[in-house]
Design a protein around this motif. Structure first.
Motif, mmCIF file in Angstrom:
data_model
loop_
_atom_site.group_PDB
_atom_site.id
_atom_site.type_symbol
_atom_site.label_atom_id
_atom_site.label_comp_id
_atom_site.label_asym_id
_atom_site.label_seq_id
_atom_site.Cartn_x
_atom_site.Cartn_y
_atom_site.Cartn_z
ATOM 1 N N CYS A 187 2.956 -15.404 -5.997
ATOM 2 C CA CYS A 187 1.484 -15.573 -6.173
ATOM 3 C C CYS A 187 0.812 -14.775 -4.798
ATOM 4 N N LEU A 188 1.486 -14.890 -3.738
ATOM 5 C CA LEU A 188 0.814 -14.287 -2.528
ATOM 6 C C LEU A 188 0.685 -12.869 -2.891
ATOM 7 N N ILE A 189 1.898 -12.298 -3.342
ATOM 8 C CA ILE A 189 1.864 -10.724 -3.602
ATOM 9 C C ILE A 189 0.727 -10.278 -4.483
ATOM 10 N N LEU A 190 0.541 -11.410 -5.709
ATOM 11 C CA LEU A 190 -0.499 -11.074 -6.421
ATOM 12 C C LEU A 190 -1.910 -11.118 -5.859
ATOM 13 N N SER A 191 -1.960 -11.709 -5.192
ATOM 14 C CA SER A 191 -3.289 -11.881 -4.218
ATOM 15 C C SER A 191 -3.616 -10.834 -3.274
ATOM 16 N N ILE A 192 -2.256 -10.344 -2.710
ATOM 17 C CA ILE A 192 -2.574 -8.762 -2.022
ATOM 18 C C ILE A 192 -3.022 -7.793 -2.824
ATOM 19 N N LEU A 193 -2.017 -7.564 -4.038
ATOM 20 C CA LEU A 193 -2.395 -6.766 -4.949
ATOM 21 C C LEU A 193 -3.552 -6.506 -5.598
ATOM 22 N N SER A 194 -4.420 -7.804 -5.686
ATOM 23 C CA SER A 194 -5.849 -7.887 -6.302
ATOM 24 C C SER A 194 -6.603 -6.997 -5.418
ATOM 25 N N ARG A 195 -6.480 -6.967 -3.997
ATOM 26 C CA ARG A 195 -7.107 -6.226 -2.990
ATOM 27 C C ARG A 195 -6.680 -4.614 -2.848
ATOM 28 N N VAL A 196 -5.113 -4.636 -2.805
ATOM 29 C CA VAL A 196 -4.724 -3.227 -2.315
ATOM 30 C C VAL A 196 -4.331 -2.413 -3.383
ATOM 31 N N ALA A 197 -3.727 -3.020 -4.326
ATOM 32 C CA ALA A 197 -3.457 -2.113 -5.735
ATOM 33 C C ALA A 197 -3.728 -2.549 -7.128
ATOM 34 N N PRO A 198 -5.116 -2.931 -7.412
ATOM 35 C CA PRO A 198 -5.246 -3.958 -8.427
ATOM 36 C C PRO A 198 -4.945 -3.129 -9.784
ATOM 37 N N GLU A 199 -4.546 -1.887 -9.902
ATOM 38 C CA GLU A 199 -4.010 -1.416 -11.252
ATOM 39 C C GLU A 199 -2.667 -1.460 -11.401
ATOM 40 N N THR A 200 -1.953 -2.101 -10.384
ATOM 41 C CA THR A 200 -0.450 -2.318 -10.790
ATOM 42 C C THR A 200 -0.035 -2.990 -11.964
ATOM 43 N N ARG A 239 -4.494 -19.376 -14.014
ATOM 44 C CA ARG A 239 -5.494 -19.453 -12.678
ATOM 45 C C ARG A 239 -5.317 -18.376 -11.870
ATOM 46 N N ILE A 240 -4.492 -17.584 -11.843
ATOM 47 C CA ILE A 240 -4.337 -16.255 -10.994
ATOM 48 C C ILE A 240 -5.317 -15.443 -11.747
ATOM 49 N N ALA A 241 -5.302 -15.266 -12.932
ATOM 50 C CA ALA A 241 -6.151 -14.303 -13.657
ATOM 51 C C ALA A 241 -7.619 -14.612 -13.495
ATOM 52 N N GLU A 242 -7.914 -15.998 -13.347
ATOM 53 C CA GLU A 242 -9.349 -16.320 -13.155
ATOM 54 C C GLU A 242 -9.840 -16.084 -11.654
ATOM 55 N N LYS A 243 -8.742 -16.259 -10.751
ATOM 56 C CA LYS A 243 -9.311 -16.031 -9.319
ATOM 57 C C LYS A 243 -9.365 -14.484 -8.768
ATOM 58 N N TYR A 244 -8.367 -13.730 -9.335
ATOM 59 C CA TYR A 244 -8.181 -12.308 -9.034
ATOM 60 C C TYR A 244 -8.314 -11.359 -10.050
ATOM 61 N N ALA A 253 0.903 -1.165 0.098
ATOM 62 C CA ALA A 253 0.006 0.085 -0.126
ATOM 63 C C ALA A 253 0.794 1.126 -0.113
ATOM 64 N N TRP A 254 1.990 1.219 0.620
ATOM 65 C CA TRP A 254 2.818 2.361 0.663
ATOM 66 C C TRP A 254 3.427 2.574 -0.583
ATOM 67 N N GLY A 255 3.897 1.550 -1.309
ATOM 68 C CA GLY A 255 4.502 1.695 -2.660
ATOM 69 C C GLY A 255 3.334 2.283 -3.575
ATOM 70 N N ALA A 256 2.253 1.791 -3.590
ATOM 71 C CA ALA A 256 1.302 2.260 -4.543
ATOM 72 C C ALA A 256 1.028 3.649 -4.203
ATOM 73 N N GLU A 257 0.948 3.898 -3.134
ATOM 74 C CA GLU A 257 0.551 5.531 -2.575
ATOM 75 C C GLU A 257 1.757 6.313 -3.031
ATOM 76 N N ARG A 258 3.025 6.009 -2.724
ATOM 77 C CA ARG A 258 4.115 6.737 -3.052
ATOM 78 C C ARG A 258 4.452 6.907 -4.658
ATOM 79 N N PHE A 259 4.278 5.587 -5.302
ATOM 80 C CA PHE A 259 4.768 5.513 -6.677
ATOM 81 C C PHE A 259 3.737 5.700 -7.718
ATOM 82 N N GLY A 260 2.391 5.152 -7.267
ATOM 83 C CA GLY A 260 1.230 5.481 -8.079
ATOM 84 C C GLY A 260 1.244 4.475 -9.412
ATOM 85 N N SER A 261 1.248 4.954 -10.516
ATOM 86 C CA SER A 261 1.412 4.164 -11.911
ATOM 87 C C SER A 261 2.641 3.812 -12.134
ATOM 88 N N GLY A 262 3.609 4.719 -11.316
ATOM 89 C CA GLY A 262 5.227 4.181 -11.724
ATOM 90 C C GLY A 262 5.636 2.763 -10.986
#
Length: 259
Positions: free
Chosen positions: A66-79, A99-104, A45-54
């Motif tokens: 895979c764990l980070i992708l699951s978190i991204l889907s909730r915290v910063a899905p536009e990454t 499978r990741i795309a289908e779930k998240y 969340a800090w990284g997404a707020e600090r750097f945005g689309s960067g």
């Protein structure tokens, strides 16, 4: 997931080019120290707020990724997330992307080298992973990574400090001299047990090869299952060559070194 347009010059969230100034390095050091006890969610969340689309992430679909992708889907899905598709990946790895795309709902872009595997091997009179695996990694991973990072100011990795000697020095947040942008490692201070505990509890999709003796999975020619008595989870990578890293996370900053 939408993908922001990539520019040729790395910019921060407010359009300013990031340079490793003393002020920035101090900011990153302070952030890294502050986030040392934070959760992966808080770090991302800090990284997404600090750097945005960067902000971007390169994933090889390992358990940490895979764990980070699951978190991204909730915290910063536009990454923007991409995979270095060398042409030598296991089919199970490619299937995991779906499978990741289908779930998240996260679409991981597959970035490929300019030459296909047949073209590349023909140009080098055979598989280069046999005669020069360092060069193979450089051509089919490092060069492609530079393309994926173009126009970005920060990238996330799934490395853990307990994975290898090189990675033991990883900061939560720091300046990546090799790729000239900020590197964020949300799981740096996590253990293998903690990562797998969350994967099981949260039912995060993962590569079934991990259940077949492959703790670390890369390209199929350079990956084998570990054998009884091997405690290094990366022992099955480039077995018998003395090579332990492809170069993405090595601490040697010389161009092309350590790969």
């Amino acid at each position: 997931m939408s993908h922001a347009t990539m520019n040729s010059t790395p910019t921060s969230q407010n359009g300013m080019t990031l340079e490793p100034t003393p002020e920035l390095l101090e900011e990153l050091a302070e952030a890294s120290a502050r986030l040392e006890t934070a959760t992966p969610e808080e770090i991302i969340a800090w990284g997404a707020e600090r750097f945005g689309s960067g902000l971007t992430m390169a994933t090889a679909f390992g358990p940490e990724g895979c764990l980070i992708l699951s978190i991204l889907s909730r915290v910063a899905p536009e990454t923007y997330v991409f995979n270095l598709d060398t042409g030598y990946q296991f089919q199970a790895t490619l299937d995991l992307r779906d499978r990741i795309a289908e779930k998240y709902g996260l679409e991981v872009e597959m970035l490929r080298p300019e030459l296909s595997v047949p073209e590349y091997e023909a140009a080098h009179d055979g598989p280069l992973y046999v005669s020069n695996p360092n060069q193979c990694c450089f051509d089919r991973k490092i060069k492609v990574l530079h393309r994926g990072l173009a126009g970005r100011t920060a990238w996330m990795s799934g490395i853990r400090r307990d994975q290898s000697a090189d990675r033991a020095q990883a900061a939560i947040v720091g300046w990546d001299k090799k790729f000239n942008l900020v590197k964020i490692s949300p799981l740096a201070n996590s253990t293998k047990q903690e990562v797998w505990g969350r994967i099981v509890k949260e039912e995060v999709p993962y590569n079934p090869m991990h259940d077949q003796g492959y703790p670390s999975i890369g390209c199929w020619p350079c990956t084998r299952a570990v054998i009884d008595g091997e405690t290094d989870e990366r022992a099955g990578r480039w077995s018998g060559t003395g090579k332990t890293e492809c170069g993405l996370h090595s601490i040697d900053q010389q161009e092309g070194s350590g790969i």
